[in-house]
Design an enzyme around this catalytic site. Structure first.
Site, PDB file in Angstrom:
ATOM      1  N   HIS A  81      13.831  89.240  76.406  1.00  0.00           N
ATOM      2  CA  HIS A  81      14.357  89.237  77.773  1.00  0.00           C
ATOM      3  C   HIS A  81      15.883  89.152  77.759  1.00  0.00           C
ATOM      4  CE1 HIS A  81      14.271  87.841  82.121  1.00  0.00           C
ATOM      5  NE2 HIS A  81      15.470  87.419  81.723  1.00  0.00           N
ATOM      6  N   GLU A  82      16.393  88.185  77.016  1.00  0.00           N
ATOM      7  CA  GLU A  82      17.842  87.997  76.984  1.00  0.00           C
ATOM      8  C   GLU A  82      18.542  89.103  76.200  1.00  0.00           C
ATOM      9  OE1 GLU A  82      19.155  85.980  78.963  1.00  0.00           O
ATOM     10  OE2 GLU A  82      17.252  85.062  79.495  1.00  0.00           O
ATOM     11  N   HIS A 130      19.156  91.954  78.601  1.00  0.00           N
ATOM     12  CA  HIS A 130      20.377  91.734  79.385  1.00  0.00           C
ATOM     13  C   HIS A 130      21.613  92.086  78.560  1.00  0.00           C
ATOM     14  CE1 HIS A 130      18.638  89.904  82.900  1.00  0.00           C
ATOM     15  NE2 HIS A 130      18.159  88.848  82.264  1.00  0.00           N
TER      16      HIS A 130
END
Length: 266
Positions: free
Chosen positions: A67-68, A71
């Protein structure tokens, strides 16, 4: 574009050492634990409740890293080259700005409440990224990863369940899919400071943007307040359960998974 470092040394990619793009040993260890515990749960090796606990928690941590990373990699492509120097492209969860909020709190909430709480925090230099659409895409990248993870896990469950492996393995997989689903929905809520709110923040007029920035640091508190409210929390979980039913996630199966990971109760 790749260029060698003058005088030898490690090659650079757009002025950044290639080591900044290599998966960290921490992430690789989490992936190995996820795979190994999955095999153990499949074969009911040893204490199967511990197997499922390790399978779900390590899988959840892998998803937080991805997820990170999503980003970070979109921010890097959008113009924030310094994000590579901050270690976010190595998928190392210890590089996040708030390890307690990024790792410990989401795992505790998973164990106690069975909710995929948004976690992790990468610092993005918004001034280095031009255009409102790029800012929105940076914020969208993380939840999109959770959505993709949800769909992949559901597809594996629907194709493979009943064709082999232990019920405990499939219960753990169903729980992991449900956690990804809750994380997807929570991350897309338009709450200041969370990804859903950050997606719309660039499009607000200056007055609303100032108000948004004022509340953004308290995003987690606002989220807990919303979920704590019986009516709002009820609407949220009714919506999540409805989507889970639509995807074909058996409620009894992820309920069994939640019971299994609390191995200290068994």
């Amino acid at each position: 574009m790749t260029a060698g470092r003058p005088g030898g040394g490690e090659p650079l990619v757009l002025g950044v050492p290639r080591a900044a793009f290599r998966p960290s040993p921490v992430f690789l260890a989490l992936v190995a634990l996820f795979a190994a515990s999955g095999v153990m749960a499949w074969n009911r090796f040893g204490n199967v409740r511990v197997d499922v606990f390790l399978f779900v928690v390590s899988g959840w941590l892998v998803s937080l890293c991805l997820h990170e990373y999503a980003h970070a990699v979109v921010a890097y492509r959008a113009g924030d080259r310094d994000i590579a120097h901050r270690g976010y492209l190595t998928l190392n969860p210890f590089k996040y700005t708030h390890p307690l909020l990024s790792i410990v709190l989401p795992v505790v909430v998973v164990l106690l409440g069975g909710i995929g709480l948004p976690g992790g925090a990468v610092w993005v230099d918004r001034h280095a990224i031009p255009g409102r659409l790029r800012h929105t895409l940076v914020s969208l990248a993380g939840p999109a990863t959770n959505v993709l993870f949800t769909l992949v896990l559901v597809a594996v469950l629907r194709v493979g369940f009943g064709g082999g492996g232990s019920v405990e393995f499939w219960a753990g997989l169903a729980l992991l899919a449900f956690l990804q689903l809750t994380a997807s929905v929570l991350n897309l809520l338009p709450v200041p400071g969370l990804d859903g709110g950050n997606m719309i923040q660039p499009w607000l007029n200056p007055q609303w943007r100032r108000m948004y920035d004022l509340f953004a640091p308290f995003g987690f508190i606002l989220l807990f307040a919303l979920l704590w409210n019986p009516r709002l929390g009820g609407w949220f979980f009714d919506g999540v359960f409805a989507v889970a039913d639509l995807l074909g996630l058996p409620p009894w199966l992820y309920a069994v998974g939640l019971d299994l990971i609390r191995f200290w109760q068994g």
